[in-house]
Scaffold this motif. Structure first.
Motif, PDB file in Angstrom:
ATOM      1  N   VAL A  78       0.908  -1.200   0.149  1.00 35.09           N
ATOM      2  CA  VAL A  78      -0.045  -0.118   0.054  1.00 35.09           C
ATOM      3  C   VAL A  78       0.929   1.296  -0.030  1.00 35.09           C
ATOM      4  N   LEU A  79       0.171   2.339  -0.387  1.00 39.10           N
ATOM      5  CA  LEU A  79       1.141   3.637  -0.591  1.00 39.10           C
ATOM      6  C   LEU A  79       1.373   4.117   1.030  1.00 39.10           C
ATOM      7  N   GLU A  80       0.802   4.066   1.720  1.00 44.10           N
ATOM      8  CA  GLU A  80       1.159   4.440   2.894  1.00 44.10           C
ATOM      9  C   GLU A  80       2.366   3.822   3.466  1.00 44.10           C
ATOM     10  N   GLU A  81       2.774   2.591   3.089  1.00 53.80           N
ATOM     11  CA  GLU A  81       4.014   2.085   3.352  1.00 53.80           C
ATOM     12  C   GLU A  81       5.169   2.836   2.493  1.00 53.80           C
ATOM     13  N   ALA A  82       4.879   3.101   1.177  1.00 56.11           N
ATOM     14  CA  ALA A  82       5.861   3.730   0.510  1.00 56.11           C
ATOM     15  C   ALA A  82       6.331   5.251   0.725  1.00 56.11           C
ATOM     16  N   PHE A  83       5.066   5.742   1.247  1.00 56.17           N
ATOM     17  CA  PHE A  83       5.320   7.218   1.698  1.00 56.17           C
ATOM     18  C   PHE A  83       6.067   7.224   3.047  1.00 56.17           C
ATOM     19  N   ALA A  84       5.956   6.262   3.734  1.00 55.93           N
ATOM     20  CA  ALA A  84       6.776   6.190   5.226  1.00 55.93           C
ATOM     21  C   ALA A  84       8.210   5.889   4.603  1.00 55.93           C
ATOM     22  N   LEU A  85       8.548   5.268   3.712  1.00 60.89           N
ATOM     23  CA  LEU A  85       9.954   4.954   3.369  1.00 60.89           C
ATOM     24  C   LEU A  85      10.497   6.491   2.794  1.00 60.89           C
ATOM     25  N   ARG A  86       9.835   6.922   2.022  1.00 62.29           N
ATOM     26  CA  ARG A  86      10.279   8.315   1.611  1.00 62.29           C
ATOM     27  C   ARG A  86      10.368   9.300   2.735  1.00 62.29           C
ATOM     28  N   ASP A  87       9.369   9.332   3.572  1.00 62.08           N
ATOM     29  CA  ASP A  87       9.658  10.194   4.762  1.00 62.08           C
ATOM     30  C   ASP A  87      10.830   9.998   5.543  1.00 62.08           C
ATOM     31  N   ALA A  88      11.450   8.589   5.593  1.00 62.76           N
ATOM     32  CA  ALA A  88      12.511   8.167   6.385  1.00 62.76           C
ATOM     33  C   ALA A  88      13.820   8.615   5.428  1.00 62.76           C
ATOM     34  N   GLY A  89      13.620   8.921   4.342  1.00 66.21           N
ATOM     35  CA  GLY A  89      14.756   9.380   3.728  1.00 66.21           C
ATOM     36  C   GLY A  89      15.237   8.360   2.882  1.00 66.21           C
ATOM     37  N   VAL A  90      14.595   7.129   2.282  1.00 65.99           N
ATOM     38  CA  VAL A  90      14.837   6.113   1.641  1.00 65.99           C
ATOM     39  C   VAL A  90      14.769   6.724  -0.120  1.00 65.99           C
ATOM     40  N   THR A  91      15.728   6.755  -0.626  1.00 67.48           N
ATOM     41  CA  THR A  91      15.602   7.335  -2.031  1.00 67.48           C
ATOM     42  C   THR A  91      15.671   6.199  -3.109  1.00 67.48           C
ATOM     43  N   ALA A  92      15.809   4.980  -2.792  1.00 71.89           N
ATOM     44  CA  ALA A  92      15.805   3.734  -3.692  1.00 71.89           C
ATOM     45  C   ALA A  92      14.560   3.657  -4.199  1.00 71.89           C
ATOM     46  N   PRO A  93      14.466   3.070  -5.777  1.00 75.39           N
ATOM     47  CA  PRO A  93      13.238   2.842  -6.317  1.00 75.39           C
ATOM     48  C   PRO A  93      12.037   2.062  -5.390  1.00 75.39           C
ATOM     49  N   VAL A  94      10.846   2.435  -5.231  1.00 78.56           N
ATOM     50  CA  VAL A  94       9.883   1.978  -4.462  1.00 78.56           C
ATOM     51  C   VAL A  94       8.611   1.820  -5.378  1.00 78.56           C
ATOM     52  N   PHE A  95       8.298   0.411  -5.372  1.00 80.93           N
ATOM     53  CA  PHE A  95       7.252   0.041  -6.163  1.00 80.93           C
ATOM     54  C   PHE A  95       5.974  -0.124  -5.078  1.00 80.93           C
ATOM     55  N   SER A  96       4.710   0.335  -5.521  1.00 79.08           N
ATOM     56  CA  SER A  96       3.561   0.113  -4.608  1.00 79.08           C
ATOM     57  C   SER A  96       2.451  -0.491  -5.417  1.00 79.08           C
ATOM     58  N   TRP A  97       1.787  -1.747  -5.028  1.00 82.70           N
ATOM     59  CA  TRP A  97       0.956  -2.195  -5.920  1.00 82.70           C
ATOM     60  C   TRP A  97      -0.331  -2.485  -5.765  1.00 82.70           C
ATOM     61  N   LEU A  98      -1.122  -1.996  -4.515  1.00 80.26           N
ATOM     62  CA  LEU A  98      -2.537  -2.213  -4.139  1.00 80.26           C
ATOM     63  C   LEU A  98      -3.273  -0.964  -3.638  1.00 80.26           C
ATOM     64  N   ALA A  99      -3.928  -0.656  -4.631  1.00 79.39           N
ATOM     65  CA  ALA A  99      -4.680   0.596  -4.496  1.00 79.39           C
ATOM     66  C   ALA A  99      -6.200   0.812  -5.025  1.00 79.39           C
ATOM     67  N   SER A 100      -7.034   1.335  -4.182  1.00 83.47           N
ATOM     68  CA  SER A 100      -8.470   1.385  -4.457  1.00 83.47           C
ATOM     69  C   SER A 100      -8.780   2.440  -5.455  1.00 83.47           C
ATOM     70  N   PRO A 101      -9.964   2.572  -5.993  1.00 80.64           N
ATOM     71  CA  PRO A 101     -10.379   3.831  -6.659  1.00 80.64           C
ATOM     72  C   PRO A 101     -10.458   5.048  -5.790  1.00 80.64           C
ATOM     73  N   GLY A 102      -9.907   6.109  -6.495  1.00 83.91           N
ATOM     74  CA  GLY A 102     -10.028   7.084  -5.547  1.00 83.91           C
ATOM     75  C   GLY A 102      -8.728   7.769  -4.897  1.00 83.91           C
ATOM     76  N   THR A 103      -7.717   6.673  -5.141  1.00 85.71           N
ATOM     77  CA  THR A 103      -6.450   7.022  -4.501  1.00 85.71           C
ATOM     78  C   THR A 103      -5.712   8.237  -5.079  1.00 85.71           C
ATOM     79  N   ASP A 104      -4.962   9.066  -4.114  1.00 88.28           N
ATOM     80  CA  ASP A 104      -4.317  10.178  -4.394  1.00 88.28           C
ATOM     81  C   ASP A 104      -3.155   9.761  -5.294  1.00 88.28           C
ATOM     82  N   TYR A 105      -3.081   9.289  -6.473  1.00 87.03           N
ATOM     83  CA  TYR A 105      -2.088   8.801  -7.208  1.00 87.03           C
ATOM     84  C   TYR A 105      -0.963  10.296  -7.540  1.00 87.03           C
TER      85      TYR A 105
END
Length: 393
Positions: A78-105
């Protein structure tokens, strides 16, 4: 003088010899497992799956240890996990694959998070997010090759591919990946494996014919990384193996590298007492003692992730001995029968660990609970403190 409990100075208050409950995470084991998997893979890249808070080991520490071990990318559900990685300063490529309609892409695109598209409706939402973000979305198109979970079915795949190609031509997406999931990778020789790989290769050819040039074809999970080299394509995507669990049945592991479990779940005995023969133990008195014995209370229960279904079957280690859960597992504690052994309050109890010193493993608890080690690990609750050892570098 500063005084504390009961008026005693701090020096008189003894620290407990062992924590009441703790999950000890070996970051070096995670790095070593990733390096091992990278050596096994025939592909050029390895995505470490860090979903579910790094399988309950800790999202950010696991991500850092995995990258140190040679992972080139990270995967989240889920994107929340991807955002948490970015917030922690992780710059490596991150792929997130499970999102429902209406997601803030748009928010994900601005943070350079790669996205999955399962169908044309979802792709259209991603395109609108790219327009709002003012930058192209990086997309992996998912083909359903026979698991019938997420992804475009073979009849819908050409339409998804054509829409992705139009969006790429318009400068709104970059299709970097084609991917899928294997249903039976942990069953070597299962006929679905060959069938799914064939469908995946056909899907890749359809995409190529439409003008797409993705550089990452990926379908291999942990089991396929270890046992199905023809599934490695451009990238492998191990999850559970990162944490030291081999999902392949023992009888099929010949020649496979050893993985080291990274989590040890431990605590401290909080009380012991002698109980006479005929005593009913724990809720429901599902067990009645056949002889006088010593019972010890372990302060972890199903609120911590200990399976209630392991009542009467799960084992722990105290000192050099193994002891069975006696009676029902409660919300915060359970009981073990230690016989006449010299077990006392404060003694360390290990529910599972690597197994190096004879302690039970996550596989043992999975067998006792009638489940899989994935669930044993990911159920460990947030209220169990995580303590990290090693640098993961």
């Amino acid at each position: 003088m500063t005084e504390t409990l009961a008026g005693r100075p701090p020096a008189e208050i003894a620290s407990p010899p062992h924590p009441q409950r703790v999950a000890i995470i070996d970051l070096d084991a995670i790095s070593e497992n990733v390096a091992t998997l990278r050596a096994v893979a025939r592909s050029g890249e390895l995505m470490t799956v860090v979903k579910a808070d790094g399988y309950a080991h800790g999202l950010v520490p696991v991500a850092q240890a995995a990258l140190a071990g040679g992972a080139t990318r990270l995967g989240t559900a889920v994107l929340e996990e991807a955002f948490a990685l970015r917030d922690a300063g992780v710059t490596a490529p991150v792929f997130s694959w499970l999102a429902s309609p209406g997601t803030d892409y748009a928010a994900a695109i601005r943070q350079d998070i790669e996205l999955a598209a399962y169908g044309t409706d979802q792709l259209a939402e991603i395109v609108r997010g790219a327009e709002a973000a003012g930058t192209p979305a990086v997309v992996h198109l998912k083909a359903d090759t026979g698991m019938w979970r997420g992804g475009a079915a073979p009849t819908d795949w050409p339409e998804l591919v054509a829409a992705a190609r139009r969006a790429e031509t318009d400068g709104l997406v970059r299709v970097v990946g084609l991917w899928s999931h294997l249903a039976c990778a942990d069953e070597p020789g299962h006929p679905s494996l060959t069938a799914q790989l064939s469908v995946f290769e056909e899907a890749a050819e359809i995409a190529r014919a439409a003008g797409l040039r993705p550089t990452l074809r990926h379908i291999a999970n942990s089991a396929a990384t270890l046992a199905l080299p023809e599934s490695h394509f451009d990238m492998v995507r191990p999850g559970i193996a990162t944490y030291g669990i081999n999902p392949i049945p023992v009888e099929h592991r010949a020649g496979m590298p050893r993985l080291r479990p990274a989590m040890t779940l431990a605590g401290a005995i909080v009380q012991t007492k002698r109980a006479p023969a005929g005593s009913g133990v724990s809720y429901g008195h599902t067990e009645v003692l056949q002889q006088e014995t010593t019972l010890a209370v372990v302060p972890l229960g199903y609120a911590d992730g200990v399976f209630r279904s392991a009542s009467g079957t799960g084992q722990v280690q105290v000192g050099g001995g193994r002891y069975r859960v006696t009676g029902r597992v409660c919300m915060d504690q359970f009981i073990i029968d230690v016989g006449d052994d010299p077990v006392t309050a404060g003694d360390r109890v290990i529910l599972f660990g690597p197994g190096d010193d004879g302690e039970p493993t996550a596989d043992d608890w999975a067998d006792a609970a009638g489940t899989i080690p994935y669930e044993v690990l990911t159920r460990i609750a947030a209220r169990v403190p995580r303590v990290y050892r090693g640098s993961g570098t």
